[in-house]
Design an enzyme around this catalytic site. Structure first.
Site, short mmCIF file in Angstrom:
data_model
loop_
_atom_site.label_atom_id
_atom_site.label_comp_id
_atom_site.label_asym_id
_atom_site.label_seq_id
_atom_site.Cartn_x
_atom_site.Cartn_y
_atom_site.Cartn_z
N ARG A 13 30.82 -0.40 -28.34
CA ARG A 13 29.53 0.14 -27.88
C ARG A 13 28.38 -0.51 -28.65
NH1 ARG A 13 32.56 5.27 -26.86
NH2 ARG A 13 32.51 5.82 -29.06
N ASP B 102 30.65 7.83 -12.87
CA ASP B 102 31.97 8.40 -13.16
C ASP B 102 32.36 9.29 -11.98
OD1 ASP B 102 33.75 8.77 -15.94
OD2 ASP B 102 34.04 10.38 -14.47
N CYS C 240 42.96 0.27 -21.58
CA CYS C 240 43.49 1.12 -22.64
C CYS C 240 44.95 1.48 -22.37
CB CYS C 240 42.66 2.39 -22.79
SG CYS C 240 42.66 3.46 -21.33
#
Length: 415
Positions: free
Chosen positions: A231, A269, A359
């Site tokens: 980030r 999202d 991930c």
């Protein structure tokens, strides 16, 4: 103590300090005299020996392909100070890395203020099956094995004794414990709550930015600490750019982009609850911001709709949830990574940048890179690698357990 005997030559991985004993390596199980059942209880401590009766270590027994997770090599039982010593070592490492920075008097730059970090990262801290994240004065424990669930109170007390800033400990293992495991006691709730934390208004600080942490209903322990350094890298690249943060969850990348001087930031999202939380976090840190938009939408549908409208971006972040949670799903996951990256690369302006991640532990970095390269070739753009990203230092990888390297990322320059 129950003793697990291995088949001949199956001790080699343990002698190389790999912490897993697979069920296929076991020759026989000798129960101690106190057992009434025909097998060990899931979560109990067992001693592992070679076929030649050499003591290899002690660990938690569990049902499944991984039958034992070793806690202490060369021991027949855990030392009396085991939990204290392991938590002490984990905390000492975080302090030495400069991650524990919550004393205002020692900070000259407000952006360095940080009270959010991972204290225990499973095998990476020689505590397989255990995750502990610290948010200000609260630690959140997650057990990924019944053994860690059984020892949760000892672990909580060790954290309280060894980590000065922690006053409250929340236990959140309802989604991480083996589904069919016979678990006694609560899987979720306060183990220690000295400060009577208000769950609905809890904030922590990461590199000077404030984030609302919802450990009750949020994913994982409430926040994805593993993207902290990545980030910060987005912040470096964001100035003057139109930014799209896909799979934004609570908006971590979005906040860093805003602080970095992004021209506009769109956060997307599929979860409306996540979008609501993004807006809360943006309002907390940038109350006057008018250049942020948050949308609840499916990622593929959103990208297709934006492409149809001719929308493009200077910087896109793709940080999807795990597309493959087990080996059987890898092929479909790679197709998913190729598809989503192709859509993103199509929408990047010439000279733009793509941050793309996986991930999924089941997807290795070579396979992920190939999927991204295939996406670039499919679109026909010239693409160069600027950075190869991974999990931060408070998510260490046990050198004897390379499976612990799960987070993979690429920063791409797109002509």
């Amino acid at each position: 103590m129950t003793t697990i005997y291995l088949k001949p030559h199956k001790e080699e991985s343990l002698k190389r300090f790999h912490p897993w004993v697979f069920s296929g390596a076991i020759s026989r199980v000798v129960l101690d005299a106190s057992h009434k059942a025909a097998a060990p209880e899931e979560g109990e401590l067992v001693c592992v020996r070679s076929a030649a009766n050499e003591t290899l270590g002690v660990g938690h027994w569990q049902v499944g392909s991984i039958a034992v997770r070793i806690l202490a090599f060369g021991e027949e039982t855990l030392p009396a100070d085991f939990w204290l010593s392991r938590i002490r070592a984990a905390y000492k490492m975080r302090v030495s890395l400069g991650l524990v920075r919550n004393d205002q008097s020692q900070i000259t730059n407000h952006q360095s203020l940080n009270n959010t970090f991972r204290l225990v990262h499973g095998e990476g801290d020689f505590l397989p099956g255990l995750i502990v994240d610290v948010y200000a004065e609260t630690a959140v424990i997650q057990a990924h094995s019944v053994g860690m669930h059984v020892n949760r109170k000892e672990i909580a007390q060790a954290i309280l004794d060894e980590v000065p800033q922690v006053k409250n400990i929340y236990y959140k293992s309802d989604d991480t414990l083996p589904f069919k495991a016979p678990v006694e006691g609560e899987k979720t709730g306060w183990l220690i709550n000295d400060q009577m934390v208000n769950d609905s208004e809890f904030w922590s600080i990461e590199n000077g930015l404030q984030f609302r942490i919802d450990w009750l209903r949020g994913q994982k322990t409430g926040f994805f600490i593993d993207q902290r350094e990545n980030r910060a890298l987005v912040e470096r690249y964001a100035k003057g750019k139109d930014v799209l943060n896909m799979f934004c969850y609570t908006g971590g990348f979005s906040l860093y982009a805003l602080r970095g001087g992004a021209k506009t930031v769109d956060s997307v999202d599929v979860s409306q609850k996540a979008i609501d939380l993004v807006n809360v976090n943006v309002a907390k840190n940038f109350p006057e911001a008018t250049n942020h938009t948050a949308v609840a939408a499916d990622a593929f549908e959103y990208l297709s709709a934006q492409k149809a409208q001719g929308r493009t971006y200077d910087l896109i972040i793709l940080d999807p949830p795990a597309f493959a949670k087990h080996r059987d799903a890898v092929k479909n996951a790679l197709r998913g990574y190729q598809r989503i990256n192709a859509k993103a690369i199509e929408m990047i302006r010439p000279g733009g940048i793509l941050f793309t991640f996986s991930c999924s532990q089941a997807v290795d970095k070579e396979a992920f890179r190939l999927a991204v390269f295939s996406a670039a070739a499919q679109v026909g753009r010239k693409v160069r690698i600027l950075h190869q990203l991974h999990q931060p230092q408070d998510h260490p990888i046990n050198i004897y357990h390379p499976e612990g390297e799960y987070l993979k990322g690429l920063v791409l320059y797109v002509e």
